[in-house]
Scaffold this motif. Structure first.
Motif, PDB file in Angstrom:
ATOM      1  N   ARG A   9       0.871  -1.287   0.083  1.00 44.88           N
ATOM      2  CA  ARG A   9       0.158  -0.029  -0.087  1.00 44.88           C
ATOM      3  C   ARG A   9       0.940   1.212   0.092  1.00 44.88           C
ATOM      4  O   ARG A   9       0.437   2.249  -0.552  1.00 44.88           O
ATOM      5  N   ALA A 105      -1.593 -10.667  14.178  1.00 48.72           N
ATOM      6  CA  ALA A 105      -2.452  -9.545  14.175  1.00 48.72           C
ATOM      7  C   ALA A 105      -2.016  -8.629  13.095  1.00 48.72           C
ATOM      8  O   ALA A 105      -0.986  -8.276  12.752  1.00 48.72           O
ATOM      9  N   SER A 106      -2.904  -7.953  12.631  1.00 50.95           N
ATOM     10  CA  SER A 106      -2.864  -7.034  11.481  1.00 50.95           C
ATOM     11  C   SER A 106      -2.290  -5.926  12.197  1.00 50.95           C
ATOM     12  O   SER A 106      -2.480  -5.285  12.891  1.00 50.95           O
ATOM     13  N   GLN A 127      -4.361 -10.158   8.735  1.00 51.15           N
ATOM     14  CA  GLN A 127      -5.344 -10.253   7.418  1.00 51.15           C
ATOM     15  C   GLN A 127      -4.895  -8.871   6.491  1.00 51.15           C
ATOM     16  O   GLN A 127      -5.796  -8.535   5.694  1.00 51.15           O
ATOM     17  N   HIS A 128      -3.937  -8.318   7.013  1.00 48.28           N
ATOM     18  CA  HIS A 128      -3.681  -7.074   6.302  1.00 48.28           C
ATOM     19  C   HIS A 128      -2.680  -7.166   5.091  1.00 48.28           C
ATOM     20  O   HIS A 128      -3.314  -7.191   3.949  1.00 48.28           O
ATOM     21  N   ARG A 166      -4.908  -8.422  -0.352  1.00 46.66           N
ATOM     22  CA  ARG A 166      -4.646  -6.882  -0.264  1.00 46.66           C
ATOM     23  C   ARG A 166      -3.265  -6.310  -0.854  1.00 46.66           C
ATOM     24  O   ARG A 166      -3.024  -5.293  -1.586  1.00 46.66           O
ATOM     25  N   TRP A 170      -3.002  -4.183  -4.316  1.00 43.69           N
ATOM     26  CA  TRP A 170      -1.896  -2.928  -4.206  1.00 43.69           C
ATOM     27  C   TRP A 170      -1.028  -2.861  -5.519  1.00 43.69           C
ATOM     28  O   TRP A 170      -1.029  -2.063  -6.287  1.00 43.69           O
ATOM     29  N   PRO A 189     -14.872  -7.671   2.098  1.00 36.71           N
ATOM     30  CA  PRO A 189     -15.467  -6.840   3.191  1.00 36.71           C
ATOM     31  C   PRO A 189     -16.732  -5.754   2.511  1.00 36.71           C
ATOM     32  O   PRO A 189     -16.657  -5.640   1.312  1.00 36.71           O
ATOM     33  N   SER A 190     -17.427  -5.365   3.572  1.00 35.76           N
ATOM     34  CA  SER A 190     -18.680  -4.648   3.228  1.00 35.76           C
ATOM     35  C   SER A 190     -18.570  -3.443   2.418  1.00 35.76           C
ATOM     36  O   SER A 190     -19.100  -3.062   1.592  1.00 35.76           O
ATOM     37  N   ASN A 191     -17.351  -2.760   2.927  1.00 32.55           N
ATOM     38  CA  ASN A 191     -17.006  -1.523   1.998  1.00 32.55           C
ATOM     39  C   ASN A 191     -15.602  -1.588   1.336  1.00 32.55           C
ATOM     40  O   ASN A 191     -14.676  -1.335   2.343  1.00 32.55           O
ATOM     41  N   MET A 192     -15.649  -1.731   0.113  1.00 35.75           N
ATOM     42  CA  MET A 192     -14.356  -1.876  -0.537  1.00 35.75           C
ATOM     43  C   MET A 192     -13.786  -0.569  -1.199  1.00 35.75           C
ATOM     44  O   MET A 192     -12.949  -0.375  -1.975  1.00 35.75           O
ATOM     45  N   SER A 193     -14.463   0.603  -0.792  1.00 28.85           N
ATOM     46  CA  SER A 193     -14.184   2.033  -1.654  1.00 28.85           C
ATOM     47  C   SER A 193     -12.833   2.271  -1.294  1.00 28.85           C
ATOM     48  O   SER A 193     -12.291   3.330  -2.104  1.00 28.85           O
ATOM     49  N   GLY A 194     -12.218   1.695  -0.328  1.00 24.54           N
ATOM     50  CA  GLY A 194     -10.792   2.190   0.004  1.00 24.54           C
ATOM     51  C   GLY A 194      -9.628   1.330  -0.640  1.00 24.54           C
ATOM     52  O   GLY A 194      -8.603   1.497  -0.458  1.00 24.54           O
ATOM     53  N   MET A 195     -10.140   0.243  -1.307  1.00 22.88           N
ATOM     54  CA  MET A 195      -9.390  -0.550  -2.213  1.00 22.88           C
ATOM     55  C   MET A 195      -9.423  -0.200  -3.518  1.00 22.88           C
ATOM     56  O   MET A 195     -10.360   0.166  -4.195  1.00 22.88           O
TER      57      MET A 195
END
Lengths: 303, 441
Positions: A9, A105-106, A127-128, A166, A170, A189-195
């Motif tokens: 990222r 841990a992420s 899961q990062h 992920r 990227w 994920p419910s909101n993928m607008s950041g990916m």
């Protein structure tokens, strides 16, 4: 100059391309490691079980003339209640030059980088992200396809819990690929607008004209969990096989970060077929990890 | 002995008062409040030129951590932090170790709080709503706890999942006239989550907490309040949906009030950055839309109070991977400054409304003898002086609280409480004295 490799990222396109070219030079025998440099000690700190990634990093160390020093979550002080911060501070004074870390841990790699003196390479944090896996995958795509720009890449399966998804999303989108996430609503994920990329719940739509298909592992405990109705239904809806690949590009390649569940994510024929790149990915993994280690220690000779 | 707070802007929501004047205290009680009286003789005089004179602030949601978690906070450090934050009354939450579920523990809290080495603020204990007896969860002895001095009962930190038990609790508390402070969280929806379920959870690979984890319980508790008539206060709303549900419940006549925390109307999930555990709280930081709607609800009065949910933790507990870090932020020493900076100065709420939500209204909800500058003849004078224009930078390492887990470290604020008076002066900021001629004769 020392550099952390924590998340794709944050990595520049220039750095990504440089790492890939370095790896390719090693593979092509155009670049030779070792020699007169200092013998570096690389801490391999695996809080979570891993065979292939650990072996791959060990092999990369050997080829570079570095010394891998192994730590695991079970046998060490981590199982005695030591905090991650204290473990990392201890590593500092064990005179390690770089740290390769996997943790459940992420974001754990960021905490490690904050407290360690040298560079930290993230070998998977929760899961990062899993940057070196994505680099190995990109190298494999480049070998097979000659380019990444403008390719359509479908990432199929358990996107929600996948660090491979992920990192690949990227990396590949930064190099100009069109990324699609394909899977059931419950595993994305419910909101993928950041990916970067688009979401497809329908496998056929997701695979249509795809140049690359990256299958993700569906963990066994997940198959019986609330997110999937049954392994059987999941397989019927989302298995990558000759039938479902019919809509993809004729020269499609099928990738898997391993370990695969044959008969679940992909069928036997596809796994053993000429389109499948699983073994190339493992093979290339060593070269990208060599590149990552050298680059992070600032010993790649670049300014 | 006479003390005069002279020439400040008096903001007293309990009297609807907003004027420049004096507040006079005799023998630790307020005897007059209003326009300046000529030539009164005073033993102690506070020059309040340029300052607000407001009723001592009331924070109805504070974790003082005693007994059992003294490494995080003590009644002494917590009340000192409260005084520095402009508060003269705080409610301490019952999820301590052991929880505040017996009269003896309420006595312990009240004793400690009134000891001379504590911060000098009133501590109003909140009792545990339920306890586990022989493996079964049942109501605590609320009548006895009431006699011991609790001002409310709460399931804070241990949100009651069983709707039938909550209904019984509300029926019983209605009879005893004890308000219930509800922690609204469906644990089956929030399980393993650490951030808002949204864009940031997807990018960081963290399990999200959906807004419905809060909203379904807000709705349940509002409906039960409507049915039972019990006074219910919803702790720290964080979503626009919760606000809408509470608005509806109030419209239907449910005896419901609610609060919001400053971090929920000033920060969003994006501020978490690269897994900074100082930004982990419950409910989690939400989206900009939620922030906008929470501010709107502060403006239109749907949100009654502002509370800090002061949740201090020891540094070793916080400096761990994000998913393993505890939920909560220290907030007593930033609550007013953050509210002034993010809600009052931008014009969302007036100065009078600000003090109402941080003093008068919480005192009314809990029946405290506080939240007013009106001479009562009984209550100890509780007065806070606020410099609304003071620009300052918050340094978490200079706080009184043991908890250094603040998302506001380094934040530039406008406005600060500079002097706190609770029967006597209990906190005086260096900023109060600088450039001010202090007369004592």
């Amino acid at each position: 100059m020392k550099r952390n490799l924590l998340a794709l990222r944050h990595l520049d396109v220039d750095d990504i391309q440089y790492l890939l070219s370095l790896a390719q030079e090693y593979k092509d025998g155009l670049r030779f490691a070792g020699g007169n440099g200092p013998r570096r000690s690389i801490g391999l700190l695996f809080f979570e079980n891993s065979t292939r990634t650990r072996v791959s990093f060990e092999q990369a160390c050997h080829k570079l003339g570095y010394v891998p020093v192994n730590f695991s979550g079970d046998g060490s002080s981590m199982s005695k209640g030591e905090t991650l911060k204290d473990t990392i501070l201890t590593m500092r004074h064990e005179q390690l030059d770089a740290l390769v870390m996997r943790h459940r841990a992420s974001g754990a790699a960021f905490l490690a980088a904050e407290h360690f003196s040298g560079p930290v390479i993230n070998a998977g944090d929760g899961q990062h992200e899993h940057p070196t896996q994505a680099l190995a995958d990109a190298m494999t795509i480049l070998e097979r396809k000659g380019q990444i720009e403008d390719l359509t890449v479908a990432i199929v399966g358990d996107v929600r819990h996948s660090r491979v998804a992920r990192s690949n999303a990227w990396l590949l989108s930064k190099l100009g690929a069109h990324v699609r996430y394909v899977g059931p609503n419950t595993l994305i994920p419910s909101n993928m607008s950041g990916m970067p990329g688009t979401v497809h719940y329908d496998l056929k739509a997701g695979l249509t004209d795809a140049d690359v298909v990256i299958c993700l592992r569906l963990q066994r405990e997940r198959m019986a969990g609330p997110l999937v109705s049954s392994a059987n239904e999941y397989t019927k809806m989302y298995q990558v096989n000759r039938g479902s690949l019919r809509v993809a590009h004729p020269e499609v390649i099928v990738m898997h970060p391993g370990p695969m569940n044959r008969g679940i994510e992909l069928d036997d024929a596809t796994a053993d077929g000429p389109h499948c790149t699983v073994h190339d990915q493992v093979h290339n993994g060593i070269y990208v990890r060599m590149a990552a280690l050298e680059w992070s220690l600032g010993e790649d000779g670049a300014a | 002995m006479r003390t005069i707070f002279r020439g400040g802007r008096i903001l007293d929501p309990s009297q609807g008062m907003d004027l420049v004047g004096d507040v006079v205290v005799e023998n630790a009680q307020i005897v007059s409040c209003g326009e300046a009286t000529p030539n009164p003789v005073a033993d102690i005089e506070y020059d309040c030129n340029g300052l607000w004179i407001v009723p001592g602030l009331v924070d109805m949601h504070v974790h003082l951590r005693e007994p059992g978690e003294e490494h995080r906070e003590t009644i002494r450090t917590g009340t000192m932090a409260a005084a520095a934050g402009g508060f003269t009354s705080v409610c301490c939450m019952p999820n301590t170790s052991p929880p505040l579920d017996s009269s003896a523990l309420i006595d312990f809290i009240l004793d400690k709080a009134s000891s001379p080495d504590s911060g000098g603020v009133f501590v109003a204990p909140v009792g545990a709503l339920t306890k586990v007896v022989d493996g079964n969860r049942r109501l605590t002895n609320l009548s006895s706890l009431r006699k011991a001095g609790i001002v409310a009962a709460s399931d804070e930190g241990n949100p009651l999942q069983d709707a039938s038990l909550m209904m019984n609790a509300m029926e019983y508390c209605h009879q005893l006239d004890i308000p219930i402070l509800c922690h609204c969280e469906d644990l089956t929806l929030s399980v393993n989550g650490s951030v808002n379920d949204g864009t940031v959870s997807a990018v960081l690979g963290l399990k999200g907490i959906p807004r419905t984890a809060e909203e379904v319980m807000v709705m349940r508790n509002c409906l039960l309040a409507l049915q039972t008539g019990c006074r219910v206060h919803i702790l720290r709303v964080s979503t626009w949906g919760s606000v809408e549900l509470i608005r509806q419940a109030k419209f239907l006549g449910a005896p419901v009030t609610c609060e919001v925390c400053p971090h929920h109307f000033s920060l969003t999930e994006d501020d978490i950055g690269e897994f900074d555990p100082n930004f982990k709280t419950t409910p989690p930081l939400r989206s900009q839309l939620d922030v906008d709607m929470l501010l709107q609800a502060l403006n239109d009065g749907t949100i009654d109070c502002i509370a800090s949910d002061h949740s201090p933790y020891a540094p070793h507990e916080v400096n761990v991977p994000f998913e393993e870090a505890p939920f909560g932020m220290a907030g007593l020493e930033t609550s007013l400054a953050a509210t002034l900076t993010f809600a009052t100065h931008p014009g969302t709420i007036t100065p009078l409304e600000t003090i109402d939500k941080m003093s008068t209204r919480p005192a009314q909800i809990l029946g405290l003898d506080a939240g007013t500058l009106r001479p009562s003849g009984t209550a100890l004078a509780q007065i806070t002086l606020v410099d609304p224009a003071l620009e300052w930078s918050f340094d978490v390492h200079r706080t009184f609280s043991k908890g250094k887990n603040s998302p506001f470290d380094g934040m530039k604020f406008t406005g600060k409480p500079v002097l706190t008076y609770c029967g006597s002066e209990i906190y005086r900021d260096a900023a109060y004295d600088s450039g001010r001629v202090v007369g004592e004769d």
